[in-house]
Scaffold this active site. Structure first.
Site, PDB file in Angstrom:
ATOM      1  N   HIS A  57      50.477  49.348  43.061  1.00 25.94           N
ATOM      2  CA  HIS A  57      49.584  48.196  43.110  1.00 25.94           C
ATOM      3  C   HIS A  57      50.309  46.955  43.616  1.00 25.94           C
ATOM      4  O   HIS A  57      51.291  46.515  43.002  1.00 25.94           O
ATOM      5  CB  HIS A  57      49.046  47.932  41.699  1.00 25.94           C
TER       6      HIS A  57
ATOM      7  N   LEU B 223      44.632  39.385  46.890  1.00 22.33           N
ATOM      8  CA  LEU B 223      45.194  40.563  46.231  1.00 22.33           C
ATOM      9  C   LEU B 223      44.531  40.782  44.882  1.00 22.33           C
ATOM     10  O   LEU B 223      44.368  39.840  44.107  1.00 22.33           O
ATOM     11  CB  LEU B 223      46.706  40.385  46.028  1.00 22.33           C
ATOM     12  N   SER B 224      44.192  42.035  44.566  1.00 15.55           N
ATOM     13  CA  SER B 224      43.835  42.434  43.222  1.00 15.55           C
ATOM     14  C   SER B 224      42.605  41.663  42.741  1.00 15.55           C
ATOM     15  O   SER B 224      41.539  41.777  43.327  1.00 15.55           O
ATOM     16  CB  SER B 224      45.059  42.239  42.333  1.00 15.55           C
ATOM     17  N   ALA B 225      42.735  40.847  41.681  1.00 14.50           N
ATOM     18  CA  ALA B 225      41.605  40.024  41.264  1.00 14.50           C
ATOM     19  C   ALA B 225      41.206  39.081  42.396  1.00 14.50           C
ATOM     20  O   ALA B 225      40.026  38.789  42.591  1.00 14.50           O
ATOM     21  CB  ALA B 225      41.954  39.229  40.014  1.00 14.50           C
TER      22      ALA B 225
ATOM     23  N   TYR C 123      46.118  43.118  35.798  1.00 14.58           N
ATOM     24  CA  TYR C 123      45.551  43.173  37.141  1.00 14.58           C
ATOM     25  C   TYR C 123      46.228  42.170  38.059  1.00 14.58           C
ATOM     26  O   TYR C 123      45.759  41.074  38.262  1.00 14.58           O
ATOM     27  CB  TYR C 123      44.058  42.909  37.001  1.00 14.58           C
TER      28      TYR C 123
END
Length: 406
Positions: A289, A153-155, A25
């Site tokens: 992603h 971003l992301s996490a 992730y």
């Protein structure tokens, strides 16, 4: 979620050497990149055991803004700053920058623990640590308390959702890149399910998760949502769920009030009764992603390509700063010297007398313009999605981390 569904889910991930748990992730390899961030010590009780890094331009304007930026898994504060160009923006437009950093002792892949109940509640764990860092920056640099923003971003995007929900009185706005809504996961298994399926939930239920996270009754932060349409790590449907969550909180309809393209990518907009944009959602066409990079509106480039830092023809950092209202005036220092901020050693430790006030139980209890229609531009020819790496032999380890295998 069944074992079969988990296996099918993990087949969609790219390969990642050394995968463990949620390491897929948002991982990047830019840990050693140069950045002017300076480490700061002594910002409070730090219940989440995070590190604090910051950048403050010379001659910071009085009552300036503060932007909090949260990296993704496997990333560092300095690496993500280098890739996204936030310190360059801070220098050019005259605002302070705070970049918390996760430690491997808390999460083997240095992910912010956006799904752990002990870290996502007001006054607890990592959320409380980030709040204490904000308090330190406000005390040290006389930040305007009405101009504090957060993005990730992301996490880090999912943790941005956490901070907006648990401390809505602190943040005037936030931007969530390839993240998830607040409150949809309370363990690794639910986190994986949310990343894969992005289950559609009633707007009222999503909104209630935010309303119950604090005693705040409004006004609420404005929110910008960013997601690649070809994201195979975090289901793009999560962008719709994030927008749905905050539209319900703001009492706005599901249908966009305006739609259009910005730098060739679709953008939906919602505004309040005063005409201020309070929710916007970008779909980055054919992007996998990561954080989208590109030329800004002033034809300048912020950041540099890298793992999960993707050239997409649009500068998310610049547009987010603009959404926060930070690009209206160029800093005099930046006008005189437009080059990026020179890097300084990131190991410097700074203590503050303000730390003492952060320890008090009293403060610990509380530590906690108008809309513009997007410019339509010709949509570029579809690009091949940029992909990360494959999972292969790591499925068993992932399922073990998710608690589905021993």
């Amino acid at each position: 979620m069944s074992l079969a569904k988990n296996v099918e889910f993990l087949r969609h991930f790219p390969k990642l050497n050394g995968f463990n748990g949620l390491g897929i992730y948002g991982r990047t390899a830019s840990a050693g990149a140069e950045s002017p961030l300076v480490e700061i010590d002594g910002f409070g009780t730090n219940p989440g055991a995070l590190k604090m890094f910051a950048y403050v331009p010379e001659q910071l304007p009085r009552a300036s803004a503060l932007v909090v930026v949260l990296h993704g898994c496997g990333q560092t504060a300095a690496g993500y700053d280098f890739g996204t160009g936030w310190s360059t923006l801070a220098k050019r437009y005259g605002f302070a920058l705070l970049m918390p950093e996760q430690q491997a002792a808390n999460n083997a892949n240095t992910c912010f623990n956006w799904f752990n109940p002990g870290d996502i509640a007001r006054g607890r764990g990592e959320a409380a640590s980030i709040r204490q860092m904000v308090a330190r920056m406000v005390a040290d640099h006389k930040i305007d308390a009405r101009r504090i923003y957060i993005t990730g971003l992301s996490a880090g995007g999912a943790m941005t959702s956490v901070m907006l929900a648990t401390y809505p009185e602190v943040f005037a706005g936030g931007a969530i890149i390839a993240g998830l809504p607040y409150g949809i996961a309370s363990n690794v298994r639910e986190a994986l399910g949310g990343m894969m399926q992005s289950t559609s939930r009633p707007a009222g239920k999503l909104g209630d998760l935010v309303r119950k996270a604090s005693k705040h009754k409004g006004p609420w932060p404005k929110v910008s949502v960013w997601h690649g349409s070809a994201d195979r790590t975090v289901n793009p449907g999560n962008a719709n769920e994030i927008a749905k969550q905050w539209l319900d909180v703001h009492g706005l309809p599901a249908a966009p009030m305006s739609t259009g393209d910005v730098d060739g990518h679709p953008r939906d907009v919602w505004w309040n009764e005063d005409g201020e944009t309070v929710v916007e959602s970008y779909t980055i066409s054919d992007m996998a992603h990561g954080t989208p990079l590109g030329l800004a509106g002033n034809d300048e480039r912020y950041g540099a390509e890298g793992a999960f830092l993707i050239e997409a023809g649009i500068s998310s950092s610049y547009h987010i700063a603009d959404f926060f209202g930070l690009t209206d005036r160029v800093s005099p220092v930046s006008e005189a010297a437009k080059e990026a901020a020179k890097p300084t050693p990131s190991s410097k430790t700074v203590r503050s007398a303000a730390t003492e006030s952060l320890q008090s139980s009293d403060l610990a209890a509380t530590l906690w313009s108008r809309a513009h229609k997007p410019v339509r531009q010709p949509k570029p020819a579809p690009r091949e999605p940029k992909r990360g790496i494959d999972v292969g032999a790591v499925i068993t380890r992932a399922l073990t981390a998710a608690g589905l295998m021993k």
